[in-house]
Scaffold this active site. Structure first.
Site, mmCIF file in Angstrom:
data_model
loop_
_atom_site.group_PDB
_atom_site.id
_atom_site.type_symbol
_atom_site.label_atom_id
_atom_site.label_comp_id
_atom_site.label_asym_id
_atom_site.label_seq_id
_atom_site.Cartn_x
_atom_site.Cartn_y
_atom_site.Cartn_z
ATOM 1 N N THR A 27 1.254 0.677 -3.762
ATOM 2 C CA THR A 27 1.650 1.842 -2.949
ATOM 3 C C THR A 27 1.808 1.411 -1.491
ATOM 4 O OG1 THR A 27 -0.626 2.561 -2.460
ATOM 5 C CG2 THR A 27 0.372 3.402 -4.490
ATOM 6 N N ALA A 68 4.272 -0.041 -0.139
ATOM 7 C CA ALA A 68 4.720 -1.445 -0.146
ATOM 8 C C ALA A 68 6.048 -1.666 0.572
ATOM 9 C CB ALA A 68 4.812 -1.945 -1.593
ATOM 10 N N GLY A 114 4.313 -3.800 6.040
ATOM 11 C CA GLY A 114 2.947 -4.274 6.258
ATOM 12 C C GLY A 114 2.315 -4.981 5.070
ATOM 13 N N ILE A 115 1.032 -4.720 4.878
ATOM 14 C CA ILE A 115 0.255 -5.433 3.853
ATOM 15 C C ILE A 115 0.817 -5.188 2.450
ATOM 16 C CG2 ILE A 115 -2.035 -5.550 2.753
ATOM 17 C CD1 ILE A 115 -3.247 -5.120 5.570
ATOM 18 N N GLY A 116 1.234 -3.943 2.183
ATOM 19 C CA GLY A 116 1.809 -3.652 0.864
ATOM 20 C C GLY A 116 3.039 -4.518 0.609
ATOM 21 N N SER A 132 -11.283 -1.775 4.795
ATOM 22 C CA SER A 132 -10.965 -2.256 6.148
ATOM 23 C C SER A 132 -12.230 -2.823 6.753
ATOM 24 C CB SER A 132 -10.481 -1.072 6.995
ATOM 25 O OG SER A 132 -10.424 -1.418 8.356
ATOM 26 N N TYR A 147 -9.813 7.759 10.805
ATOM 27 C CA TYR A 147 -9.531 6.540 10.033
ATOM 28 C C TYR A 147 -10.836 5.917 9.523
ATOM 29 C CZ TYR A 147 -7.759 1.857 8.961
ATOM 30 O OH TYR A 147 -7.436 0.686 8.322
HETATM 31 N N1 LIG Z 1 -3.112 -4.154 9.287
HETATM 32 C C1 LIG Z 1 -4.410 -4.338 9.317
HETATM 33 O O1 LIG Z 1 -4.907 -5.226 10.037
HETATM 34 C C2 LIG Z 1 -5.315 -3.498 8.484
HETATM 35 C C3 LIG Z 1 -6.685 -3.608 8.710
HETATM 36 C C4 LIG Z 1 -7.551 -2.896 7.906
HETATM 37 C C5 LIG Z 1 -7.052 -2.088 6.877
HETATM 38 N N2 LIG Z 1 -5.717 -1.980 6.690
HETATM 39 C C6 LIG Z 1 -5.249 -1.122 5.597
HETATM 40 O O2 LIG Z 1 -4.165 -1.714 4.920
HETATM 41 C C7 LIG Z 1 -3.303 -0.702 4.388
HETATM 42 C C8 LIG Z 1 -1.873 -0.996 4.819
HETATM 43 O O3 LIG Z 1 -1.820 -0.932 6.238
HETATM 44 P P1 LIG Z 1 -0.687 -1.667 7.084
HETATM 45 O O4 LIG Z 1 -1.342 -2.198 8.280
HETATM 46 O O5 LIG Z 1 0.106 -2.539 6.215
HETATM 47 O O6 LIG Z 1 0.187 -0.378 7.515
HETATM 48 P P2 LIG Z 1 1.762 -0.220 7.795
HETATM 49 O O7 LIG Z 1 1.871 1.024 8.620
HETATM 50 O O8 LIG Z 1 2.356 -1.468 8.335
HETATM 51 O O9 LIG Z 1 2.369 0.043 6.341
HETATM 52 C C9 LIG Z 1 1.977 1.175 5.606
HETATM 53 C C10 LIG Z 1 3.041 1.555 4.582
HETATM 54 O O10 LIG Z 1 2.547 2.725 3.892
HETATM 55 C C11 LIG Z 1 3.607 3.663 3.796
HETATM 56 N N3 LIG Z 1 3.060 5.029 3.695
HETATM 57 C C12 LIG Z 1 2.568 5.809 4.693
HETATM 58 N N4 LIG Z 1 2.239 7.021 4.197
HETATM 59 C C13 LIG Z 1 2.504 6.979 2.873
HETATM 60 C C14 LIG Z 1 2.386 7.930 1.824
HETATM 61 N N5 LIG Z 1 1.947 9.181 2.044
HETATM 62 N N6 LIG Z 1 2.732 7.545 0.574
HETATM 63 C C15 LIG Z 1 3.214 6.304 0.340
HETATM 64 N N7 LIG Z 1 3.385 5.379 1.294
HETATM 65 C C16 LIG Z 1 3.025 5.714 2.549
HETATM 66 C C17 LIG Z 1 4.434 3.468 5.062
HETATM 67 O O11 LIG Z 1 5.758 3.971 4.882
HETATM 68 C C18 LIG Z 1 4.389 1.941 5.207
HETATM 69 O O12 LIG Z 1 5.445 1.334 4.490
HETATM 70 C C19 LIG Z 1 -3.859 0.626 4.908
HETATM 71 O O13 LIG Z 1 -4.645 1.229 3.913
HETATM 72 C C20 LIG Z 1 -4.708 0.210 6.093
HETATM 73 O O14 LIG Z 1 -5.735 1.120 6.358
HETATM 74 C C21 LIG Z 1 -4.839 -2.659 7.479
#
Ligand SMILES: NC(=O)c1ccc[n+]([C@@H]2O[C@H](COP(=O)([O-])OP(=O)(O)OC[C@H]3O[C@@H](n4cnc5c(N)ncnc54)[C@H](O)[C@@H]3O)[C@@H](O)[C@H]2O)c1
Length: 286
Positions: free
Chosen positions: A16, A18, A21-23, A147, A160
């Site tokens: 999800t 994806a 970012g990380i996805g 996280s 958050y």
């Molecule tokens: N980036 C980091 O350093 C970091 C650190 C700790 C935790 N996280 C966790 O990693 C996960 C991904 O974060 P990221 O940094 O890649 O974020 P990001 O904002 O770069 O990517 C998030 C993706 O989720 C999608 N999204 C948002 N709302 C949505 C919904 N309702 N349904 C489906 N898709 C949805 C967005 O369109 C986007 O493509 C999150 O759960 C975040 O809390 C990230």
């Protein structure tokens, strides 16, 4: 053949959020090791792009619009993927958003969105997929995005933080539920320290109080300056999944430090103290 390929090649991965970012990084890595990747996101155009990139590199991928804040969308996704593919080896409940602002200043809609995406999106992903996984009866993995914030406290990132504390405890309970039921499902907690993604981009803060913009900009700058390379972080995550670990950190030192701070706080049973990093982020440095 690597350990990851031995375990995951030929399987189906559903991820999800994806589209970015990380996805996206996890989707690319799963594609590289021979999985069929179901790239889902609320932004279909982004999901399309990620799936096309995997296919262009010789991998297998498809894209589906899914808003994880809608439980029925996750039910439909699970039904559709199991109907067409027969099984899912890896489910990654990744979608999540950051929300910044004082508790009483964040509007109701942004509160609900944060809790619905970050907590209910994970809960209902599990609720929708597990019955199918149990019916199929093969070894499978469920990874939920916690996280470094799952073990910390940060004023004005309260919405958050509480969501990520919830996900860590959710994954721990879920792990034990699988043990109780002797289910062949590995539950994993993915703990990014800081990876370079778009989570703090200004356009992600819609509905936050105006006063949050500076904090968001500072976090975006920190992430761009000190965050780990996305593909390296995601390579580490998939390596941890293949090793059947529960704790999977991109930056284990950061996790250790955060957990140690939390343990010390619990043992002291003193009132919370505003630490220097928080003071500086909030513009309160002496
Ligand atoms: N980036 C980091 O350093 C970091 C650190 C700790 C935790 N996280 C966790 O990693 C996960 C991904 O974060 P990221 O940094 O890649 O974020 P990001 O904002 O770069 O990517 C998030 C993706 O989720 C999608 N999204 C948002 N709302 C949505 C919904 N309702 N349904 C489906 N898709 C949805 C967005 O369109 C986007 O493509 C999150 O759960 C975040 O809390 C990230």
């Amino acid at each position: 053949m690597t350990e990851e390929e031995k375990i995951f090649s030929g399987g189906v991965a559903v991820i999800t959020g994806a589209g970015a970012g990380i996805g996206m990084g996890l989707a690319r890595r799963c594609g590289e090791i021979g999985m069929t990747v179901v790239v889902t996101d609320i932004d279909k155009a982004k999901a399309d792009k990620v799936a096309a990139e995997i296919v262009a590199k010789g991998g297998k991928a498809e894209s589906i619009h899914v808003d994880v804040s809608k439980p029925e969308a996750l039910d439909a996704l699970a039904q559709d993927v199991f109907d067409r593919h027969g099984e899912v080896r890896l489910l990654i409940n990744n979608a999540g958003i950051e929300t910044i602002g004082y508790v009483w200043e964040i509007p109701v809609d942004r509160w609900e969105k944060t809790l619905n995406v970050n907590i209910h999106g994970v809960v209902h992903g599990v609720r929708a997929f597990v019955p199918h996984m149990l019916r199929v009866g093969k070894e499978a993995w469920i990874a939920n995005l916690a996280s470094i914030g799952s073990f910390g406290i940060m004023p004005t990132q309260t919405a958050y933080m509480i969501s990520k504390h919830a996900i860590q405890s959710f994954s721990e309970c879920l792990y034990l539920e699988m043990q109780v039921k002797k289910a062949p499902i590995n539950v994993c907690s993915i703990i990014p320290g800081m990876l370079k993604t778009s989570i703090f981009d200004a356009d992600q803060g819609e509905g936050e109080p105006d006063s949050s913009a500076q904090h968001r900009a500072t976090m975006a700058h920190m992430m761009a300056s000190y965050g780990m390379d996305l593909d390296e972080g995601c390579r580490r995550f998939v390596e941890g999944l293949a090793a059947r670990k529960f704790w999977i950190s991109s930056q284990p030192d950061m996790t250790d430090q955060s957990v140690a701070g939390r343990i010390a706080f619990f043992q002291s049973q003193e009132a919370p103290v505003l630490h220097d990093a928080a003071k500086s982020l909030l513009g309160l440095a002496d």
